[in-house]
Design a protein around this motif. Structure first.
Motif, PDB file in Angstrom:
ATOM      1  N   PRO A 231       0.835  -1.201   0.000  1.00  0.00           N
ATOM      2  CA  PRO A 231       0.000   0.000   0.000  1.00  0.00           C
ATOM      3  C   PRO A 231       0.874   1.258   0.000  1.00  0.00           C
ATOM      4  N   SER A 232       0.295   2.372  -0.454  1.00  0.00           N
ATOM      5  CA  SER A 232       1.043   3.634  -0.422  1.00  0.00           C
ATOM      6  C   SER A 232       0.788   4.377   0.881  1.00  0.00           C
ATOM      7  N   ILE A 233      -0.243   3.935   1.608  1.00  0.00           N
ATOM      8  CA  ILE A 233      -0.613   4.612   2.854  1.00  0.00           C
ATOM      9  C   ILE A 233      -0.725   3.574   3.970  1.00  0.00           C
ATOM     10  N   LEU A 234      -0.221   3.924   5.141  1.00  0.00           N
ATOM     11  CA  LEU A 234      -0.377   3.042   6.304  1.00  0.00           C
ATOM     12  C   LEU A 234      -1.044   3.827   7.426  1.00  0.00           C
TER      13      LEU A 234
ATOM     14  N   ARG B  28      10.841   5.199   5.272  1.00  0.00           N
ATOM     15  CA  ARG B  28      12.039   5.581   4.515  1.00  0.00           C
ATOM     16  C   ARG B  28      12.323   4.637   3.367  1.00  0.00           C
ATOM     17  N   GLU B  29      12.233   3.285   3.647  1.00  0.00           N
ATOM     18  CA  GLU B  29      12.632   2.325   2.619  1.00  0.00           C
ATOM     19  C   GLU B  29      11.579   2.142   1.531  1.00  0.00           C
ATOM     20  N   PHE B  30      10.300   2.224   1.920  1.00  0.00           N
ATOM     21  CA  PHE B  30       9.244   1.982   0.927  1.00  0.00           C
ATOM     22  C   PHE B  30       8.506   3.262   0.546  1.00  0.00           C
ATOM     23  N   GLY B  31       8.844   4.366   1.203  1.00  0.00           N
ATOM     24  CA  GLY B  31       8.171   5.626   0.893  1.00  0.00           C
ATOM     25  C   GLY B  31       6.692   5.627   1.233  1.00  0.00           C
ATOM     26  N   VAL B  32       6.314   4.785   2.194  1.00  0.00           N
ATOM     27  CA  VAL B  32       4.901   4.707   2.567  1.00  0.00           C
ATOM     28  C   VAL B  32       4.528   5.918   3.436  1.00  0.00           C
ATOM     29  N   THR B  33       3.451   6.568   3.074  1.00  0.00           N
ATOM     30  CA  THR B  33       2.926   7.672   3.875  1.00  0.00           C
ATOM     31  C   THR B  33       2.225   7.081   5.089  1.00  0.00           C
ATOM     32  N   ILE B  34       2.560   7.570   6.277  1.00  0.00           N
ATOM     33  CA  ILE B  34       1.996   6.970   7.488  1.00  0.00           C
ATOM     34  C   ILE B  34       1.164   7.996   8.253  1.00  0.00           C
TER      35      ILE B  34
END
Lengths: 342, 219
Positions: free
Chosen positions: A164-167, A193-199
């Motif tokens: 996913p792009s968002i967590l 940082r590693e996957f660029g996932v917006t949290i």
């Protein structure tokens, strides 16, 4: 370009009893979360944080307003269409919410089954995820055989399974001890940082925000009352409720009770001087006092660091005649914030 | 005692009949109970298929059927049995009526077992995009499997009980055997023999149920 964007969103629950008042859980919130942000949402229990985060993956439906996720307005979309969108939004929970009837590996595979991934690919992806969260040796274990921190790592692996792009993290560390909390927060940092996932992290623990968030919004009674860079909100909260929160983790600001004690103990005038980052030159501040012949004594204080930027508060007891003290304070006020205990 | 030895072939037939009735009613009543229980659970307030009218109808129906004493229910359901299985007498009618009563009784137990599943787990499944049907089969039923097995073991005892009562109105089995050869012929030994067999049957099933539930719960 915001990844998640709320526009004047409200959520009103119907009255629980006949003739009762409807409950406004979210009251006209607008919020932008940019790609790559670790956005903290903080507030006391009942402030509406949990509801707000569930509006983003539509586990709760909004009453009004628009909710853009990756530029698509999901408010009012039918349930069937939402299921596809939810595959692009991972979520982790305070109570982990793992399936006790499944092994760790099969828990992580669950979203992949929902997404319809073939079995062989699924196994490879699960292995990858287990390695990422450091639980390769627990693939065959059941959740009730794991510690809290391990359970949450499985939760994170499950949430990331479909890339996913968002967590969304709903009080993800509130059930963990401080040490485990930091392990999980470190893992979330790596995810960002590693996957660029917006949290999007919701929590009532200010130190969680301090550790991983880049931006923060403070919620109170269904509204966002303050927002901004974590450093700004921490070092200079504008709202009383935010200030109360900040004071739980920021060292060095005396409470009214502590001020009273200080005043009793010291004969001089008591002032608290704030230092933010490199904006304020400490030696310049102390220089002003010396120049006016004001003797000072540090009676309370502390220095904090957020995202590598220091800020602090020092409470001083100033001794000299009032004219000299006033003159010195007037000049210090041009340099930084000063509050004097009355 | 001699009477009992003479009656051994009948006792055997009666035992087989009881097993037959109980097995079929466990199957049909169990499936019906699962449907009723899932219906109650899924349509209640806050659940994934929340539907107030459906829940109210199901709830009232269950509360309406459950308190009827079974022996009266047997007689009252005769027209319905004739309609569905073509006869109001004999084992087919008995199996239909017991299954019907068991479905409502079991429905409540299934509902309660499903309520032990933490809502958070269902929310987690929804958060990865699972729909209601998938949630039922991959989350609800597996997560509640242990308690469900114990629930079905519990209803098994009730089925043996109901099948014996059915002996009174023309059903076969150990109940009928005890009535016909024991009670009515003043031969308590024959009655006790039937009772003993029923106790053994119930105990065996309880052991089996407990064992399966332990396996499901991994304890």
């Amino acid at each position: 370009m915001p990844v998640v964007s709320l526009r004047d969103v409200s959520k009103v629950y119907p009255p629980t009893s006949k003739g009762g008042e409807p409950v406004v859980a979210i009251d006209g919130v607008s919020l932008d979360v940019e790609a790559g942000d670790v956005y903290g949402i903080i507030g006391y229990s009942g402030a509406g944080k949990s509801t707000l985060v569930r509006l983003v993956n539509a586990l709760e439906r909004s009453t009004s307003g628009e909710i853009f996720v990756n530029d698509r307005n999901i408010a009012g979309l039918p349930e069937r269409e939402l299921r596809g969108i939810r595959l692009g939004i991972g979520m982790i929970f305070q109570q982990f919410n793992l399936l006790n009837s499944r092994t760790v590996a099969r828990n992580i595979a669950y979203p992949l089954e929902v997404a319809g991934m073939p079995k062989a690919e699924r196994a490879a992806r699960v292995e990858e995820l287990l390695a990422f969260v450091g639980l390769s040796d627990k693939a065959g274990a059941f959740p009730d055989q794991l510690s809290g921190g391990q359970k949450q790592r499985v939760g994170i692996a499950r949430a990331l399974a479909t890339q996913p792009s968002i967590l969304l993290a709903d009080e993800a560390t509130s059930a963990l001890d401080p040490e485990t909390t930091h392990e999980v927060l470190d893992l979330l940092k790596r995810v960002n940082r590693e996957f660029g996932v917006t949290i999007i992290v919701i929590t009532h623990e200010m130190d969680v925000i301090q550790t991983i968030a880049t931006k923060v919004a403070v919620m109170d009674q269904g509204q966002v009352i303050e927002r901004g860079d974590v450093f700004d909100v921490f070092s200079n909260p504008q709202h009383a409720a935010s200030a109360r929160f900040v004071s739980t983790v920021v060292k060095g600001v005396p409470s009214p009770a502590e001020l009273a004690v200080l005043q009793e103990r010291h004969s001089g005038r008591i002032v608290t001087v704030s230092f933010r980052d490199s904006e304020v030159d400490q030696s310049a501040v102390f220089g002003e006092f010396t120049r006016e012949g004001v003797s000072f004594e540090v009676v309370y204080g502390g220095i904090n660091e957020i995202q590598g930027r220091p800020f602090g508060h020092l409470t001083l007891s100033l001794k000299a005649d009032d004219v000299a003290v006033d003159a010195a304070l007037a000049r210090v006020r041009t340099l930084t914030n000063v509050t004097e205990a009355s | 005692m001699d009477a009992l030895i003479e009656l051994l072939p009948e006792l055997w037939t009666a035992s087989v009949e009881t097993l037959y009735i109980v097995a079929l009613t466990l199957f049909f009543g169990g499936l019906g109970g699962l449907a009723v229980g899932l219906g109650l659970y899924l349509t209640r307030a806050g659940s994934i298929l929340e539907n107030r009218p459906v829940f109210l109808v199901l709830n009232v129906l269950v509360n309406f059927v459950r308190p009827i004493p079974f022996i009266i229910f047997l007689a009252a359901a005769q027209p319905l049995a004739r309609l569905v299985v073509g006869t109001a007498l004999g084992n087919s009618a008995i199996i239909f009526t017991i299954s019907l009563a068991a479905a409502f009784g079991m429905g409540r137990i299934v509902e309660q077992n499903l309520l032990t599943v933490t809502p958070g787990v269902i929310e987690a499944a929804r958060s990865v995009g699972a729909g209601p049907i998938r949630i039922i089969f991959t989350v609800l039923l597996p997560e509640a499997l242990g308690p469900l097995i114990l629930g079905y073991t519990f209803i098994f005892v009730a089925l043996v009980d109901m099948s014996a009562v059915a002996g009174y109105v023309g059903g076969g089995g150990l109940g009928n055997f005890a009535l016909q050869y024991g009670y009515r012929q003043f031969n308590p030994i024959v009655t006790w023999a039937a009772v003993l067999l029923i106790i053994v049957l119930v105990q065996l099933m309880q052991f089996l149920g407990n064992w399966l539930a332990r396996k499901a719960l991994r304890r």
